[in-house]
Scaffold this motif. Sequence first.
Motif, short mmCIF file in Angstrom:
data_model
loop_
_atom_site.label_atom_id
_atom_site.label_comp_id
_atom_site.label_asym_id
_atom_site.label_seq_id
_atom_site.Cartn_x
_atom_site.Cartn_y
_atom_site.Cartn_z
N UNK A 119 1.05 -0.81 0.18
CA UNK A 119 0.46 0.11 0.03
C UNK A 119 1.05 1.12 -0.49
N UNK A 120 1.71 1.20 0.43
CA UNK A 120 3.00 2.11 0.93
C UNK A 120 3.27 2.61 -0.88
N UNK A 121 4.08 1.83 -1.91
CA UNK A 121 4.27 1.68 -3.17
C UNK A 121 3.17 2.51 -3.30
N UNK A 122 2.00 1.58 -2.88
CA UNK A 122 1.26 2.11 -3.99
C UNK A 122 0.84 3.38 -4.04
N UNK A 123 0.93 4.47 -2.95
CA UNK A 123 0.54 5.42 -2.74
C UNK A 123 1.79 6.54 -3.02
N UNK A 172 19.15 9.85 2.82
CA UNK A 172 18.46 10.45 2.99
C UNK A 172 17.08 9.70 2.56
N UNK A 173 16.44 9.53 1.44
CA UNK A 173 15.23 8.49 1.39
C UNK A 173 15.49 7.11 2.25
N UNK A 174 16.94 6.71 1.21
CA UNK A 174 17.71 5.18 1.84
C UNK A 174 17.43 5.48 3.08
N UNK A 175 17.35 5.68 3.72
CA UNK A 175 17.99 5.52 5.51
C UNK A 175 15.91 5.76 6.34
N UNK A 208 13.31 4.63 4.60
CA UNK A 208 12.48 3.68 3.44
C UNK A 208 12.83 2.68 3.99
N UNK A 209 13.72 2.03 4.55
CA UNK A 209 14.16 0.45 5.83
C UNK A 209 12.93 0.70 6.27
N UNK A 210 12.88 -0.77 6.83
CA UNK A 210 11.76 -1.67 7.36
C UNK A 210 11.56 -0.64 8.80
N UNK A 211 11.25 -0.35 9.70
CA UNK A 211 10.71 0.41 10.70
C UNK A 211 11.22 1.21 11.26
N UNK A 212 11.88 2.03 9.93
CA UNK A 212 12.95 3.13 10.19
C UNK A 212 12.60 4.99 10.43
N UNK A 213 12.78 5.16 11.76
CA UNK A 213 12.23 6.01 12.58
C UNK A 213 13.09 7.49 11.48
N UNK A 214 12.57 8.92 12.37
CA UNK A 214 14.13 9.80 12.21
C UNK A 214 15.02 10.04 13.06
N UNK A 215 14.51 9.21 14.48
CA UNK A 215 15.69 9.04 15.28
C UNK A 215 16.43 8.31 14.53
N UNK A 216 16.11 7.44 14.06
CA UNK A 216 17.43 6.14 13.46
C UNK A 216 18.07 6.67 12.28
N UNK A 218 13.75 20.49 2.14
CA UNK A 218 14.36 21.15 0.78
C UNK A 218 14.39 20.38 -0.15
N UNK A 219 14.44 19.11 -0.08
CA UNK A 219 14.39 17.83 -1.61
C UNK A 219 12.70 17.84 -1.42
N UNK A 220 11.67 18.48 -0.67
CA UNK A 220 10.62 18.11 -1.01
C UNK A 220 10.32 16.70 -0.72
N UNK A 221 10.55 15.97 -0.10
CA UNK A 221 10.49 14.65 0.30
C UNK A 221 9.33 14.36 1.07
N UNK A 222 8.37 13.44 0.56
CA UNK A 222 7.42 13.19 1.45
C UNK A 222 7.03 11.95 2.58
N UNK A 223 6.71 12.80 3.62
CA UNK A 223 7.95 11.83 4.63
C UNK A 223 6.26 10.81 4.56
N UNK A 224 4.97 11.68 4.57
CA UNK A 224 3.41 10.07 4.20
C UNK A 224 3.82 8.78 3.75
N UNK A 225 4.52 9.27 2.29
CA UNK A 225 4.90 7.83 1.43
C UNK A 225 6.18 7.14 2.14
N UNK A 226 7.13 7.95 2.99
CA UNK A 226 8.28 6.93 3.10
C UNK A 226 7.88 5.46 3.77
N UNK A 227 6.93 5.25 4.14
CA UNK A 227 6.20 4.49 5.10
C UNK A 227 4.87 3.84 4.70
N UNK A 228 5.21 2.02 5.21
CA UNK A 228 3.94 1.38 5.20
C UNK A 228 2.55 2.51 6.17
#
Length: 465
Positions: free
Chosen positions: A364-368, A424-427, A429-437, A455-465
Amino acid sequence: MDDRRLAAIPQRLRASWLRSERYGVPEDEVRPVFTGTVDTSSLFYECGHEVLRGLHATLSNEPISLMITDSDGLVLTRLCTDPAIVRSLDRVYLAPGFYFAETNAGTNGLGLALADRTATLVRADEHYCTGLRGYTCAAVPVVDPVSGALAGSVNLTTWSEQSSELLLALAQAAAGTTAALMLARASGRKARPAPRGEVFRVYADRVQPPKLSTAWTSAVATAAEAMLEGRVVAVTGETGAGKTALATLARRSVRPRERLLNARPPAPDDVGSWLRLWTPELGKADTCVVVSDVDALPAWAASSLAPLLSGFVLTATEALPEALAPLVDVVVEAPALRLRPDDILPLAHYFAHRDRGRDITFTSAAVRALLSYEWPDNTRQLRQVVRAAAARSDVVDVQHLPAEVFTSVGHRLSRLQVLERDEIVRCLTEPGATIAQASAELGIGRATIYRKMAQYGIKADQLRG
């Protein structure tokens, strides 16, 4: 026009002279169109002007004018310190702000280089207008190394009595350096592959194409109806929008057993052999050729196709060539992928199945993420993203998608910025990743990560399921 004199000049120049006559360009007067504004904000101008300044410093004692034009033949800048040639060029309006395309200045070096998209040398009496016959002009088109679009040309002009042996070589070197500099400054993006002029037979797909939106099916139906009536069809649209696929589907629906070939444009220097390769196929029974991207062909090649037009279908990204446009009966636009979001997921499953030979699941996260991205390079980009992701897993999740899918930046990024964004995106999108990790792994503060995401327009709500 003197037929004996016309017969004595090379074929490309002769074709240009005939076009100049058809455009109504006067032979005895140079009357280029003038514009009051010149755009010097492009990456092409920035790089080309820098290259020509260096070349001009080397040739400062030579009677040579160095110019840059845009893709329409508008002279953007002129570098020359020889007073005599500057005054002379001013008299024929070969100066910034004037258009020197074939359509308004007749056969000349930069106009022909842009029309045929290949390096060109026009000497003295080879110019169509008498006012230009005192010069020898060498011009080379510059193609954007990322998009493949014609950016403009580099033009070197000198007196006709001067030796021209090295003039074209200098122009080619300057154009090549300009393209290389453009690529180096294009945010680390990869160069577009050079055109190879493939000609291949189109076979029916082993995977059943998906049912797509009304926008797509209506376009296919319009093209098919025109083909059924025997009309000449051109399919236009953005790069990667599926123009050839649309033309193929329409043709298959009309004549399912027909032998269908696709001819993709080659590099300009290979056009002659490319034409000889496939045009004989047009005379064969039940054969149709889809000629892709005819707007990328040299003007002389488009003119060569005009008498054969009833035997094939055209596609184009920009405007149809002047020689072909009046002969096309129906123009159908392939809608961009961002205008038909309902097609994104069906196409993703289709591309994955076609490459892997079985169904691939998207979380569902990938679809989003797929549905939220604007797909600037359309279906072609979606196919590349899905192919790479499906090669990594049978269940595609966010960590299998490239960083570009999660970002929206309206400006070019440097190579270092691209690397930083991707990390940043790689870190994240890892399973269970958090901002702190992610902060700990990257060795930067959480506030910095949030700032970089904005700055890079990274959409946080799409990075995890």
